[in-house]
Enzyme design. Structure first.
Site, mmCIF file in Angstrom:
data_model
loop_
_atom_site.group_PDB
_atom_site.id
_atom_site.type_symbol
_atom_site.label_atom_id
_atom_site.label_comp_id
_atom_site.label_asym_id
_atom_site.label_seq_id
_atom_site.Cartn_x
_atom_site.Cartn_y
_atom_site.Cartn_z
ATOM 1 N N CYS A 1 0.867 -1.175 0.000
ATOM 2 C CA CYS A 1 0.000 0.000 0.000
ATOM 3 C C CYS A 1 0.903 1.224 0.000
ATOM 4 O O CYS A 1 2.124 1.102 -0.140
ATOM 5 C CB CYS A 1 -1.000 0.001 1.150
ATOM 6 S SG CYS A 1 -0.324 0.239 2.784
ATOM 7 N N CYS B 1 3.001 1.372 -8.079
ATOM 8 C CA CYS B 1 3.870 0.246 -7.741
ATOM 9 C C CYS B 1 4.854 -0.032 -8.872
ATOM 10 O O CYS B 1 4.470 -0.073 -10.042
ATOM 11 C CB CYS B 1 3.016 -0.988 -7.495
ATOM 12 S SG CYS B 1 3.961 -2.428 -7.014
ATOM 13 N N CYS C 1 -4.381 -0.790 -1.901
ATOM 14 C CA CYS C 1 -4.897 0.566 -2.093
ATOM 15 C C CYS C 1 -4.637 0.989 -3.523
ATOM 16 O O CYS C 1 -3.699 0.518 -4.165
ATOM 17 C CB CYS C 1 -4.286 1.556 -1.107
ATOM 18 S SG CYS C 1 -2.606 2.062 -1.451
#
Length: 144
Positions: free
Chosen positions: A7, A86, A79
């Site tokens: 997250c 990412c 999230c």
């Protein structure tokens, strides 16, 4: 089996998911990280997890870059921010999933309401990761 849960801050949702998944099966190698890690795990996350018998006191928010270059059976974002920012784990991830939850650290209102939001999200994470474990991992050939 190696699982990475991501997250943004690595202080609430990913830490709770990490705790639940590890409690379901201690043989799993579970890690969590954040794209912009906080300096510590949120004290309310620690408190509400302790209520269900899971201790996050020794957990430390870790930057996702720590895990680049490693092989993973699953990389799971919890999230939208982490899903969108990412880094690519190209070629080293068997399966990438997104299981999203509200961020309880953004709750506003009375202390009692904010704590209830942490409990609500905790319970949603427990349900979702228990389902993930039972459907994706427990009967997996990799896990055997």
């Amino acid at each position: 089996m190696r699982i990475l849960i991501l997250c943004t801050g690595n202080s609430c949702r990913s830490q709770m998911a990490h705790g639940f998944l590890q409690s379901l099966d201690p043989k799993l190698e579970v890690y969590s990280g954040g794209t912009e890690p906080a300096t510590q795990v949120n004290p309310l996350a620690i408190k509400v997890m302790k209520e269900v018998g899971i201790d996050l006191c020794s957990h430390i928010p870790t930057h996702v870059n720590t895990y680049l270059g490693q092989e993973w059976d699953y990389v799971i974002t919890v999230c939208g921010g982490a899903r969108d920012t990412c880094p690519t784990f190209a070629g080293k991830v068997r399966k990438r999933l997104h299981i999203g939850f509200d961020d309880p650290s953004h709750a506003t209102g009375t202390p009692a309401f904010i704590e209830s939001e942490f409990r609500r999200v905790r319970d949603e994470i427990k349900e979702a990761f228990t389902r993930f474990y039972l459907t994706e991992i427990k009967n997996s050939a990799i896990h055997a």
